[in-house]
Design an enzyme around this catalytic site. Structure first.
Site, PDB file in Angstrom:
ATOM      1  N   VAL A  74       0.855  -1.189   0.000  1.00 23.55           N
ATOM      2  CA  VAL A  74       0.000   0.000   0.000  1.00 23.55           C
ATOM      3  C   VAL A  74       0.890   1.237   0.000  1.00 23.55           C
ATOM      4  O   VAL A  74       1.875   1.297   0.735  1.00 23.55           O
ATOM      5  CB  VAL A  74      -0.874   0.041   1.285  1.00 23.55           C
ATOM      6  CG1 VAL A  74      -1.803   1.242   1.258  1.00 23.55           C
ATOM      7  CG2 VAL A  74      -1.654  -1.246   1.443  1.00 23.55           C
ATOM      8  N   CYS A  75       0.542   2.214  -0.841  1.00 21.79           N
ATOM      9  CA  CYS A  75       1.238   3.510  -0.783  1.00 21.79           C
ATOM     10  C   CYS A  75       0.178   4.605  -0.857  1.00 21.79           C
ATOM     11  O   CYS A  75      -0.997   4.347  -0.611  1.00 21.79           O
ATOM     12  CB  CYS A  75       2.278   3.628  -1.896  1.00 21.79           C
ATOM     13  SG  CYS A  75       1.556   3.789  -3.535  1.00 21.79           S
ATOM     14  N   GLN A  76       0.596   5.821  -1.207  1.00 21.13           N
ATOM     15  CA  GLN A  76      -0.363   6.923  -1.194  1.00 21.13           C
ATOM     16  C   GLN A  76      -1.342   6.844  -2.366  1.00 21.13           C
ATOM     17  O   GLN A  76      -2.549   6.974  -2.196  1.00 21.13           O
ATOM     18  CB  GLN A  76       0.406   8.258  -1.221  1.00 21.13           C
ATOM     19  CG  GLN A  76      -0.438   9.476  -0.894  1.00 21.13           C
ATOM     20  CD  GLN A  76      -0.976   9.463   0.532  1.00 21.13           C
ATOM     21  OE1 GLN A  76      -0.380   8.876   1.438  1.00 21.13           O
ATOM     22  NE2 GLN A  76      -2.123  10.084   0.735  1.00 21.13           N
ATOM     23  N   ILE A 102      -3.885   4.196  -0.420  1.00 22.96           N
ATOM     24  CA  ILE A 102      -4.555   4.135   0.887  1.00 22.96           C
ATOM     25  C   ILE A 102      -5.958   4.747   0.859  1.00 22.96           C
ATOM     26  O   ILE A 102      -6.850   4.305   1.579  1.00 22.96           O
ATOM     27  CB  ILE A 102      -3.690   4.835   1.985  1.00 22.96           C
ATOM     28  CG1 ILE A 102      -4.273   4.668   3.379  1.00 22.96           C
ATOM     29  CG2 ILE A 102      -3.464   6.295   1.671  1.00 22.96           C
ATOM     30  CD1 ILE A 102      -4.177   3.268   3.934  1.00 22.96           C
TER      31      ILE A 102
END
Ligand SMILES: [Fe+2]
Length: 371
Positions: A74-76, A102
């Site tokens: 998961v990242c931005q 996210i």
């Protein structure tokens, strides 16, 4: 065998893994600061954010990363997670990148059901945000309280229960999510009921104190409970289930400060106290069904609910004198929710245009007055 035959998964795929209680390792490659603000429960922060942005070498090899489970990254926004996923696959790990990042987590929901006699209450919970919506069904008719997820979810659930949605209600004008109530009413032909006020700019039927709404053979009584907002209502179903919106939660009371100056906040806190007193006079076995949960909502099918009797025992705040209650609320007001002013404006307008709601609504819930 791999979980998916793709390297990028959607939030719906992750939701399915939660529903099936599939064992995966979720890693978060954003900055520690962003992770600390909000993250998927059970996910693990991995310190590779800067290195992923700048390095073409396998940054996971450098930190000796390993996993015996499939890894979801998961990242931005879903870009760095793709790079991370490729590095992890180079290490022969089963890895997937969460598309959209996210903010997609704010859309994930799960269900809990309560059945008493011919009445069914379905609690629809946004797992990441803690927003709780309700579908009440009796004798082929249904009502929705606080439509916090896409209208299709309620339409499908009503259909599965052979019920027609007759009423769509909000407990108040929300500040943490865009109400999909107007959309749902438009798509189903249901009556859109809003607390009586002069704020919203669209057609709806006003609800006033002590109004009775019939759903099949049961009744929903509207109780004006101002404080969190001036127009806030609670709804009492069949004299036994109380939908409290943002008046009363399992861990405390709603915050009275949003869009309010100091004097207004004080005035609203006093109203909050008296609204709680009104609610506390109901029978102890009244089941309190709040509008939010203060923690991520687990995929456990257990309703977020508590009897009034138990809340009285467990929540010192609601037993305080008026003076102490006001002091307690005003001395510890938490940070405001992200984008709350814009969300209130959208809920007053009744439409969100082409805005990305996942982006707008990202972040934990901050509707209660307790941290
Ligand atoms: Fe609220």
């Amino acid at each position: 065998m791999s979980l998916f035959n793709t390297d990028k998964i959607r939030i719906e795929d992750l939701k399915m893994l939660f529903e099936k209680h599939t064992s995966v390792k979720i890693i978060d490659v954003r900055s520690k600061e962003k992770f600390d603000q909000w993250h998927i429960p059970g996910s693990e922060w991995v310190p590779v954010n800067e290195a992923l942005k700048t390095s073409d070498d396998n940054v996971f090899m450098d930190i000796g990363f390993n996993s015996d489970k499939p890894v979801v990254v998961v990242c931005q926004e879903g870009f760095l997670s793709r790079k991370a996923m490729e590095f992890l696959r180079d290490l022969d790990l089963e890895a997937y990148s969460l598309e959209g990042g996210i903010k997609e987590w704010s859309r994930v929901w799960n269900l809990a059901k309560i059945k008493v006699g011919d009445t069914k209450i379905i609690q629809i919970r946004r797992a990441g945000k803690g927003c709780l919506s309700y579908l009440i069904i009796n004798n082929g008719e249904a009502a929705v309280i606080d439509t916090a997820v896409d209208p299709g979810v309620f339409i499908d659930l009503a259909g599965q229960n052979q019920a027609t949605i007759k009423y769509v209600l909000d407990t108040h004008i929300h500040a943490d999510h865009f109400s999909r109530g107007r959309l749902l009413a438009g798509q189903t032909g249901a009556s859109l009921l809003m607390p009586g006020q002069n704020l919203v700019q669209y057609d709806c039927m006003p609800v006033y104190d002590n109004d009775i709404i019939r759903i099949g053979q049961v009744t929903l009584k509207a109780i004006h409970t101002p404080g969190h907002t001036d127009e806030s209502f609670s709804y009492l179903l069949d004299g036994r289930f109380l939908f409290t919106g943002d008046l009363l939660f399992l861990n405390g009371a709603g915050r009275p400060d949003l869009k309010s100056d100091e004097a207004t906040t004080r005035r609203k806190t006093k109203k909050l106290y008296h609204s709680l007193k009104k609610i506390l006079s109901l029978p102890g076995d009244t089941l309190i069904l709040p509008g939010h949960y203060h923690k991520p909502v687990r995929f456990d099918g257990k309703p977020v609910a508590e009897t009034l009797e138990n809340l009285k025992k467990n929540l010192p705040l609601i037993n305080l004198s008026e003076k102490d209650f006001i002091l307690e609320i005003l001395t510890d007001i938490p940070d405001t929710p992200p984008n709350y002013e814009q969300i209130v404006e959208l809920n007053i307008a009744g439409h969100a245009g082409a805005l990305d709601l996942a982006e707008l609504e990202a972040g934990e819930n901050r509707c209660n007055s307790q941290r």
